[in-house]
Structures are given as C-alpha cells and as structure tokens.
Enzyme design. Structure first.
Site: not given
Ligand code: A3P
Ligand code: EST
Length: 291
Positions: A46, A106, A136
């Site tokens: 996130k 990660h 998030s």
């Molecule tokens: P929020 O839940 O605060 O909106 P990850 O990709 O590591 O899972 O992170 C997801 C977070 O990055 C989410 O935050 C998402 O909305 C934000 N995010 C994804 N794309 C983005 C962008 N182009 N600009 C700013 N934030 C972005």
């Molecule tokens: C976990 C972290 C992340 O940054 C991206 C994703 C995408 C795929 C996700 C996984 C995850 C968490 C576990 C799942 C998976 C898709 C199927 C599984 O259930 C949600």
C-alpha cells in the site's frame, strides 16, 4: 465457490506473517534466479507499488500507452511471491518473461532471494507515510478477502503497529531497506514526493534506469500514470482480477490516491499513541519520512 480461501489466519514464513497460500511456493521464491538485467520494485504493501510499476513499465516501453494497455499490471510486472489457487505463481510467470524483467515484491530485506544481491540488480524502493499506509491497508483487508478479518479500524491500527499484518512490521521493513540502500543500487523514493512533484520523481527514475526520453514522452508518462487515469484504466485498477479475489464494491483498489487521508481516520488519541510508538520504533535510524 472460492470461499474456502477467505479470511484465514496469516501463516509465518521466517517469522514474517503472510498469506497461507504463499507458503507452498516459498522454496521457489528462495531459489529464484534473478538475471543481471532484472529490475526489482520493492515496497511495503500500500505504498504506491502499482503506481511506480506503471511508471517503470511506461519508461521501459518508451511511453507507448498502447503497449502498456495490452495486459494487466499484475502480468506485466509479476509479483514474485504471489501464490494462490486459481492463479499462476509469480515465479512461474517470471520464468516466462524475457529479460529485462520488472519484478514486484513486498518482502522485508532479510527475505530477499540472494540472487538479486549476487547479480547486483537495480532496485526501486517506495516508502509512504505509515499513517496513510495503515488506512490504505485497512481498506485492502476489507476488499481482498484473502486477508484475515481486520476488525474495527482501532483494532486494525493496533495490529499494524504491532506488525501483526501481512508482511509484518512497517518499521522493520523501511529500516531494513533503508540500510540496504546505503550499499546497493537502490533508488529510494517517497510516495509524498511523487504526489508533490511527479515530474521530478519520474525524471529520477528515468535517470536511474539510464534512459533518455524526450520531454513529450515524459509528459505522456505523467498523464498516463496520474491517479485519475490509473483509476479508470482497467489494466492498472485491478478490476481485471476475479471478483472473488477483490471486491471493488467494498472499497476500490484505486481508493483515494492522496497524501494525508489518515486525518479522516485517526482520532486525536490514536494519533498521539502512534507518534510516540513511531518515535520509539524509529530511534537510532537515520530514516525520515512525513508522518
Ligand atoms: P489509497 O488506498 O490511500 O488510495 P499499492 O499499489 O502499493 O497497493 O498501493 C495502493 C495505494 O496507492 C492506494 O492508496 C492507491 O490509491 C494509491 N495509488 C495507486 N496509483 C496511484 C497514483 N497513480 N497516484 C497516487 N496514488 C496512487
Ligand atoms: C497482495 C499485495 C499486493 O500488493 C497485491 C496483491 C494482488 C494479488 C492479491 C494479493 C496481493 C493478496 C492475496 C490475493 C491476491 C489475489 C488472490 C489472493 O486472494 C487477494
């Protein structure tokens, strides 16, 4: 149909809490053979992983939006440790990708497969304000039912602070990678800097990747990777994931995309406790970020 996968407790892999389904494939993760040209995108969940992934893939494809739109981000940038019934594993996906590959992970630094260091691969780490990460992550727990039940926001925040969430302690994660960046080819970026001046940060990435792109191409990357564009783009907003894995009706993957949303969730008391805990966890480290 896939409900049996849902809401189970996290398992531990070398002491790090992780999804139970990732465990079986861990030997393949550990023995993963990185190639010298591989680029690793490494983040705590996130923190802007999808955002930096799309930026890097756009740079690799010289700003060709159409090429990027040919497949979902989770296929263009495979997720190394991903393993779940109904999906190809990250390691299997990567075996089919020609070099130079972009790899997402990660893992905390001590769990990084040794080959990335042996091959001296370039890496990009993105860190984000842990208060926004916690908010998030809470919404991600709600929408992706592979996670345990997060409980109330207050309960989840306590778990986050204790490191009792997927991938463990945020504090240990950033401290570990921050130290590694002192001796390895790691570009260390911050989500808040990317929000503040995306053009400046994208140019840092271009330079790190030793690419030379025209301003016109940079402008196109800037536009294509803005939150608004990525939210409506089916190849970046995770809506191509099966609905059983992610329920965007509960909370969309592209949720708010802003810095400081924590202020809408933290009570004054929670904030006080968090700040004191942060200070204690981060003392002795030279790592600094907005909190
Ligand atoms: P929020 O839940 O605060 O909106 P990850 O990709 O590591 O899972 O992170 C997801 C977070 O990055 C989410 O935050 C998402 O909305 C934000 N995010 C994804 N794309 C983005 C962008 N182009 N600009 C700013 N934030 C972005
Ligand atoms: C976990 C972290 C992340 O940054 C991206 C994703 C995408 C795929 C996700 C996984 C995850 C968490 C576990 C799942 C998976 C898709 C199927 C599984 O259930 C949600």
């Amino acid at each position: 149909m896939m409900e049996h996968l849902y809401r189970q407790d996290l398992m531990h892999i070398h002491g790090i809490p992780l999804y139970w389904s990732f465990v079986d494939n861990w030997p393949q993760v550990e023995s993963f053979q990185a190639m010298p040209g591989d680029l690793l995108i490494t983040t705590y969940p996130k923190s802007g992983t999808t955002w930096i992934s799309e930026i890097v893939d756009m740079i690799y494809k010289d700003g060709d939006t159409e090429k990027c739109k040919q497949d979902a981000i989770f296929n263009r940038v495979p997720f190394l440790e991903m393993s779940c019934p109904g999906f190809p594993s990250g390691t299997d996906q990567l075996a089919a990708v020609p070099s130079p590959r972009i790899v997402k992970t990660h893992v905390p630094v001590q769990l990084l497969p040794a080959s990335f260091l042996d091959q001296d691969c370039k890496m990009i780490y993105v860190a984000r304000n842990p208060k926004d990460v916690a908010v998030s992550f809470y919404h991600f727990y709600l929408m992706a039912k592979m996670h345990p039940d997060p409980g109330t926001w207050d309960e989840f925040l306590q778990k986050f602070m204790a490191g009792n969430v997927a991938y463990g302690s945020w504090y240990d994660h950033v401290k570990g990678w921050w130290e590694k960046a002192k001796t390895h080819r790691i570009l260390f970026l911050f989500y808040e800097d990317m929000k503040e001046d995306p053009e400046r940060e994208i140019k840092k990435v271009i330079q790190f990747l030793e690419k030379d792109l025209k301003q016109e191409v940079v402008n196109n990357i800037l536009h294509h990777t803005s939150f608004q564009e990525m939210k409506k783009n089916p190849t970046t907003n995770y809506e191509m994931m099966p609905a059983w894995a992610m329920d965007h009706g509960v909370s969309p993957f592209m949720r708010k995309g802003m810095s400081g949303d924590w202020k809408n969730y933290f009570t004054v008391e929670q904030n006080k406790i968090f700040d004191a805990h942060y200070k204690e966890q981060m003392q002795g480290s030279t790592f600094r970020c907005l909190i």
